[in-house]
Design a protein around this motif. Structure first.
Motif: not given
Length: 137
Positions: A68, A87, A89
């Motif tokens: 991440k 974020e 991922e």
């Protein structure tokens, strides 16, 4: 009483078998094209930058590398829900790239990734697969 000759029955069964075989070939090619497009066709690629939050190896049956990246800036997910962090991922296929990420958690990375339409369990848990570390600081 009308009788059919053996030649006529052979022609009918031969045409029917030919039609079925062509339909089967078309079905197999169509299914192969769908699987390629869904799981192997690179839909998009680019570079994402941010601070590496974590890099882990996990999975029940297929052990995959996941990570991440926390990107700078703020964004809103939906109207009226407030502000959250960005974020990213991602999954990693290469052992060597994972080792770089694993020992440098918390550093700022520029990561090149490929985006696919679907997820394969042995490739990772996300549609985004990092294939190169462009920059680290």
């Amino acid at each position: 009483m009308k009788t059919t000759s053996p030649d006529t029955e052979k022609k009918k069964s031969g045409i029917f078998a030919r039609i079925i075989s062509w339909l089967l070939v078309i079905l197999i090619l169509g299914l192969g094209g769908y699987v390629y497009y869904r799981y192997y066709f690179v839909f998009g690629e680019g570079v994402k930058s941010g601070y590496l939050n974590y890099a882990v190896k996990k999975g029940n049956l297929f052990k995959t590398y996941e990570g991440k990246l926390i990107q700078e800036g703020l964004r809103t997910n939906q109207v009226g829900t407030g502000v959250s962090n960005n974020e990213f991922e991602f999954s990693v296929e290469s052992d060597s790239i994972f080792k770089i990420l694993e020992v440098n958690s918390g550093k700022y990375f520029d990561l090149h990734y490929k985006e696919y339409h679907g997820v394969l369990p042995w490739r990772g848990n996300t549609r985004y697969v990092v294939d190169e570390v462009v920059n680290m600081r």
